[in-house]
Design a protein around this motif. Structure first.
Motif, PDB file in Angstrom:
ATOM      1  N   ALA A  40     -13.461  -0.292 -11.409  1.00  0.00           N
ATOM      2  CA  ALA A  40     -13.208  -0.292 -12.860  1.00  0.00           C
ATOM      3  C   ALA A  40     -12.325   0.896 -13.226  1.00  0.00           C
ATOM      4  N   ALA A  41     -11.254   1.064 -12.455  1.00  0.00           N
ATOM      5  CA  ALA A  41     -10.441   2.282 -12.560  1.00  0.00           C
ATOM      6  C   ALA A  41      -9.643   2.390 -13.843  1.00  0.00           C
ATOM      7  N   ALA A  42      -9.531   1.310 -14.609  1.00  0.00           N
ATOM      8  CA  ALA A  42      -8.805   1.377 -15.874  1.00  0.00           C
ATOM      9  C   ALA A  42      -9.733   1.588 -17.065  1.00  0.00           C
ATOM     10  N   GLY A  43     -11.029   1.705 -16.806  1.00  0.00           N
ATOM     11  CA  GLY A  43     -11.986   1.922 -17.882  1.00  0.00           C
ATOM     12  C   GLY A  43     -12.052   3.379 -18.296  1.00  0.00           C
ATOM     13  N   GLY A  44     -12.902   3.658 -19.279  1.00  0.00           N
ATOM     14  CA  GLY A  44     -13.004   5.020 -19.796  1.00  0.00           C
ATOM     15  C   GLY A  44     -13.411   6.023 -18.742  1.00  0.00           C
ATOM     16  N   SER A  68      -9.322  -5.361 -12.060  1.00  0.00           N
ATOM     17  CA  SER A  68      -9.286  -6.821 -12.039  1.00  0.00           C
ATOM     18  C   SER A  68      -7.932  -7.421 -12.370  1.00  0.00           C
ATOM     19  N   SER A  69      -6.983  -6.631 -12.851  1.00  0.00           N
ATOM     20  CA  SER A  69      -5.681  -7.191 -13.229  1.00  0.00           C
ATOM     21  C   SER A  69      -4.552  -6.258 -12.818  1.00  0.00           C
ATOM     22  N   ALA A  70      -3.356  -6.824 -12.751  1.00  0.00           N
ATOM     23  CA  ALA A  70      -2.198  -6.056 -12.307  1.00  0.00           C
ATOM     24  C   ALA A  70      -1.876  -4.913 -13.256  1.00  0.00           C
ATOM     25  N   ASP A  71      -2.007  -5.137 -14.569  1.00  0.00           N
ATOM     26  CA  ASP A  71      -1.671  -4.069 -15.511  1.00  0.00           C
ATOM     27  C   ASP A  71      -2.683  -2.927 -15.440  1.00  0.00           C
ATOM     28  N   LYS A  72      -3.950  -3.258 -15.171  1.00  0.00           N
ATOM     29  CA  LYS A  72      -4.954  -2.201 -15.028  1.00  0.00           C
ATOM     30  C   LYS A  72      -4.721  -1.405 -13.751  1.00  0.00           C
ATOM     31  N   ARG A  73      -4.309  -2.091 -12.700  1.00  0.00           N
ATOM     32  CA  ARG A  73      -4.012  -1.381 -11.448  1.00  0.00           C
ATOM     33  C   ARG A  73      -2.779  -0.505 -11.611  1.00  0.00           C
ATOM     34  N   ALA A  74      -1.809  -0.978 -12.393  1.00  0.00           N
ATOM     35  CA  ALA A  74      -0.607  -0.178 -12.646  1.00  0.00           C
ATOM     36  C   ALA A  74      -0.961   1.098 -13.405  1.00  0.00           C
ATOM     37  N   LEU A  75      -1.894   1.004 -14.348  1.00  0.00           N
ATOM     38  CA  LEU A  75      -2.325   2.193 -15.090  1.00  0.00           C
ATOM     39  C   LEU A  75      -2.955   3.201 -14.147  1.00  0.00           C
ATOM     40  N   ALA A  76      -3.796   2.736 -13.227  1.00  0.00           N
ATOM     41  CA  ALA A  76      -4.450   3.646 -12.284  1.00  0.00           C
ATOM     42  C   ALA A  76      -3.418   4.358 -11.413  1.00  0.00           C
ATOM     43  N   LEU A  77      -2.398   3.646 -10.987  1.00  0.00           N
ATOM     44  CA  LEU A  77      -1.340   4.272 -10.186  1.00  0.00           C
ATOM     45  C   LEU A  77      -0.593   5.316 -11.007  1.00  0.00           C
ATOM     46  N   GLU A  78      -0.360   5.016 -12.280  1.00  0.00           N
ATOM     47  CA  GLU A  78       0.321   5.962 -13.169  1.00  0.00           C
ATOM     48  C   GLU A  78      -0.487   7.244 -13.327  1.00  0.00           C
ATOM     49  N   LEU A  79      -1.808   7.116 -13.263  1.00  0.00           N
ATOM     50  CA  LEU A  79      -2.691   8.271 -13.435  1.00  0.00           C
ATOM     51  C   LEU A  79      -2.887   9.068 -12.147  1.00  0.00           C
ATOM     52  N   ALA A  84      -3.592   7.541  -8.782  1.00  0.00           N
ATOM     53  CA  ALA A  84      -4.223   6.895  -7.628  1.00  0.00           C
ATOM     54  C   ALA A  84      -3.182   6.687  -6.533  1.00  0.00           C
ATOM     55  N   ASP A  85      -3.594   6.832  -5.301  1.00  0.00           N
ATOM     56  CA  ASP A  85      -2.685   6.614  -4.182  1.00  0.00           C
ATOM     57  C   ASP A  85      -2.426   5.142  -3.939  1.00  0.00           C
ATOM     58  N   ALA A  86      -3.404   4.310  -4.265  1.00  0.00           N
ATOM     59  CA  ALA A  86      -3.274   2.868  -4.097  1.00  0.00           C
ATOM     60  C   ALA A  86      -4.188   2.194  -5.108  1.00  0.00           C
ATOM     61  N   ALA A  87      -3.872   0.948  -5.430  1.00  0.00           N
ATOM     62  CA  ALA A  87      -4.694   0.181  -6.359  1.00  0.00           C
ATOM     63  C   ALA A  87      -4.805  -1.243  -5.838  1.00  0.00           C
ATOM     64  N   VAL A  88      -6.035  -1.748  -5.761  1.00  0.00           N
ATOM     65  CA  VAL A  88      -6.272  -3.078  -5.209  1.00  0.00           C
ATOM     66  C   VAL A  88      -7.177  -3.874  -6.142  1.00  0.00           C
ATOM     67  N   ASP A  89      -7.205  -5.182  -5.907  1.00  0.00           N
ATOM     68  CA  ASP A  89      -8.043  -6.091  -6.685  1.00  0.00           C
ATOM     69  C   ASP A  89      -9.517  -5.737  -6.460  1.00  0.00           C
ATOM     70  N   SER A  90     -10.301  -5.791  -7.540  1.00  0.00           N
ATOM     71  CA  SER A  90     -11.712  -5.418  -7.455  1.00  0.00           C
ATOM     72  C   SER A  90     -12.636  -6.576  -7.098  1.00  0.00           C
ATOM     73  N   ASP A  91     -12.110  -7.779  -6.927  1.00  0.00           N
ATOM     74  CA  ASP A  91     -12.936  -8.929  -6.563  1.00  0.00           C
ATOM     75  C   ASP A  91     -13.761  -8.588  -5.316  1.00  0.00           C
ATOM     76  N   PRO A  92     -15.090  -8.753  -5.389  1.00  0.00           N
ATOM     77  CA  PRO A  92     -15.916  -8.414  -4.218  1.00  0.00           C
ATOM     78  C   PRO A  92     -15.523  -9.168  -2.952  1.00  0.00           C
ATOM     79  N   ASP A  93     -14.994 -10.385  -3.095  1.00  0.00           N
ATOM     80  CA  ASP A  93     -14.569 -11.159  -1.936  1.00  0.00           C
ATOM     81  C   ASP A  93     -13.325 -10.519  -1.320  1.00  0.00           C
ATOM     82  N   GLY A  94     -13.469  -9.951  -0.167  1.00  0.00           N
ATOM     83  CA  GLY A  94     -12.357  -9.279   0.497  1.00  0.00           C
ATOM     84  C   GLY A  94     -12.176  -7.828   0.108  1.00  0.00           C
TER      85      GLY A  94
END
Length: 327
Positions: A138-142, A164-175, A177-187
Motif C-alpha cells: 500500500a505504498a501510495a497510501g498515507g 494496486s495500480s500503475a499510477d500509485k506505483r509511479a508515485l512510489a518511485l517518485e518518492l 522507491a527503488d522499484a515498484a511492483v503489483d501488490s496482488d498476492p498472486d505472484g
C-alpha cells in the motif's frame, strides 16, 4: 460552531453538519481554532460502529487537528476521543506540538497518525538496521508514502513499493522507491524478490491483511520481519504456524499507534524528528485530497473506495457544498 457528527452508525450518509456549542477547556486543556483536520480510515470504522473500543453517540469524528491556540501558537495534536471535525476543539496542553512555518497544514497532519505509524513500524516494530531491504505494501497510501521515504532515510539498502495500480506505483518511485511492483498476492513473492535483485527482503510492512500476509511471509529472507498494521482487504489475518516461521527464523508482529504513544519517547521526539525532516525538505508528506469540512461525506466515500493517495484533509471554515444539517 459548525461540526461534523453522527447520531447513528452507518456509512458516510450518517455524517451531518451540525451547529453546536463551542467546547469549554478544563484544567490542562487548550482551546484550538481548527484550520484543518485529518481523515483516517479509523474515522470510517467509528462511524460504522466497528472501531475497537467503540464510541458514544452523538459523536464528532476526527483524531488529528492543526490550528491556532488561544495563546497564538500554531499547534497540532491528537483528539483520540473525537472532536476534530469542528471549528473549535480541545487538546491536552501537555501533548500539543508546535508546527514550524515551513510545514504546511496538510503536510503536518500527515505526520501525526500516518507519520508516527510509519516511524514506529520501521524503528519500533521492524527495528530496521542499515543495509536491510524493505517492501512497503500500500505504498501510495498515507502511511506507505512516508514509510517508503523513511526506510531510505533510516538506511535501507533497497526499498520495494507495492501498489494496486500503475499510477500509485509511479508515485512510489517518485518518492524514492527503488522499484515498484503489483501488490496482488498472486505472484507477489516472485515479483518482490525479482525487484530486490533476486533476493528475499528483510522487512515487509503490510496494511492489507488477508492473503497479503502469507504472500509477504513468502518474500522474507532469513530472520525477516513482517509487520501488520491494518486489514484493508477486510479478509482478516490468517492463522500463523510458529513451526513454519521457524524454518526461516521469521517474525510476525502487529502495530497499533494509540497504545504505542503512551510509552516514554514515543510521541514528542519522533514527531519533532518528522517535522524537522519535512522542514528541511528531506521528507515529503503527500497530501492527496483536500475537502471542505461540509464535504466530509465525500471524503469518507473516497477513502473507503481507496480512491485517494497520501493524506486526506478536511479544510475547516469552507462552507461550499454543505450536506444537510441536523442530527
Amino acid at each position: 460552531m459548525r461540526a461534523i457528527r453522527f447520531t447513528r452508525f452507518g456509512g458516510p450518509e450518517v455524517l451531518t453538519v451540525s451547529e453546536i456549542s463551542e467546547p469549554v477547556p478544563q484544567t490542562g486543556q487548550l482551546s484550538v481554532r481548527v484550520t484543518a483536520a485529518g481523515v483516517n480510515y479509523a474515522d470510517i470504522l467509528r462511524a460504522a460502529g466497528t472501531y475497537s473500543g467503540g464510541v458514544e453517540l452523538p459523536f464528532i469524528p476526527g483524531s488529528e487537528v492543526i490550528g491556532s491556540a488561544t495563546d497564538g501558537r500554531r499547534v497540532m495534536g491528537f483528539t483520540f476521543d473525537g472532536g476534530g471535525f469542528a471549528e473549535h476543539t480541545l487538546l491536552d496542553a501537555a501533548e500539543v506540538v508546535e508546527v514550524p512555518d515551513e510545514v504546511a497544514d496538510g503536510a503536518a497532519l500527515a505526520l501525526l497518525v500516518q507519520g508516527l505509524t510509519a516511524w514506529h513500524l520501521l524503528r519500533s516494530s521492524a527495528r530496521i538496521a542499515a543495509g536491510e531491504s524493505v517492501a512497503v505494501n500500500a505504498a501510495a497510501g498515507g502511511v506507505g508514502t512516508l514509510a517508503v521515504q523513511l526506510a531510505r532515510e533510516f538506511g535501507a539498502s533497497r526499498v520495494i513499493a507495492t501498489a494496486s495500480s500503475a499510477d500509485k506505483r509511479a508515485l512510489a518511485l517518485e518518492l524514492g522507491a527503488d522499484a515498484a511492483v503489483d501488490s496482488d498476492p498472486d505472484g507477489y513473492p516472485e515479483r518482490v524478490r525479482e525487484a530486490n535483485d533476486g533476493r528475499p527482503v528483510d522487512i515487509v510492512l503490510d496494511a492489507n491483511g488477508g492473503p497479503a500476509i502469507a504472500a509477504g511471509l513468502d518474500a522474507l529472507a532469513q530472520f525477516g520481519r513482517l509487520v501488520s498494521y491494518g486489514d484493508a482487504s477486510r479478509e482478516g489475518r490468517p492463522p500463523i504456524d510458529p513451526g513454519s516461521l521457524a524454518e526461516r527464523n521469521l517474525s510476525v508482529s502487529a502495530f497499533w499507534l494509540r497504545p504505542a504513544l503512551t510509552l516514554p519517547g514515543a510521541y514528542h521526539e519522533p514527531l519533532r524528528e518528522l517535522l524537522a525532516l519535512t522542514a528541511q525538505g528531506r521528507l515529503r508528506p503527500v497530501v492527496g485530497s483536500e475537502y471542505p469540512l461540509s464535504e466530509a461525506r465525500r471524503a469518507f466515500e473516497d477513502v473507503a473506495a481507496r480512491r485517494t493517495k497520501g493524506k486526506v484533509v478536511l479544510r475547516v471554515g469552507d462552507r461550499i457544498g454543505q450536506v444537510p444539517s441536523g442530527g
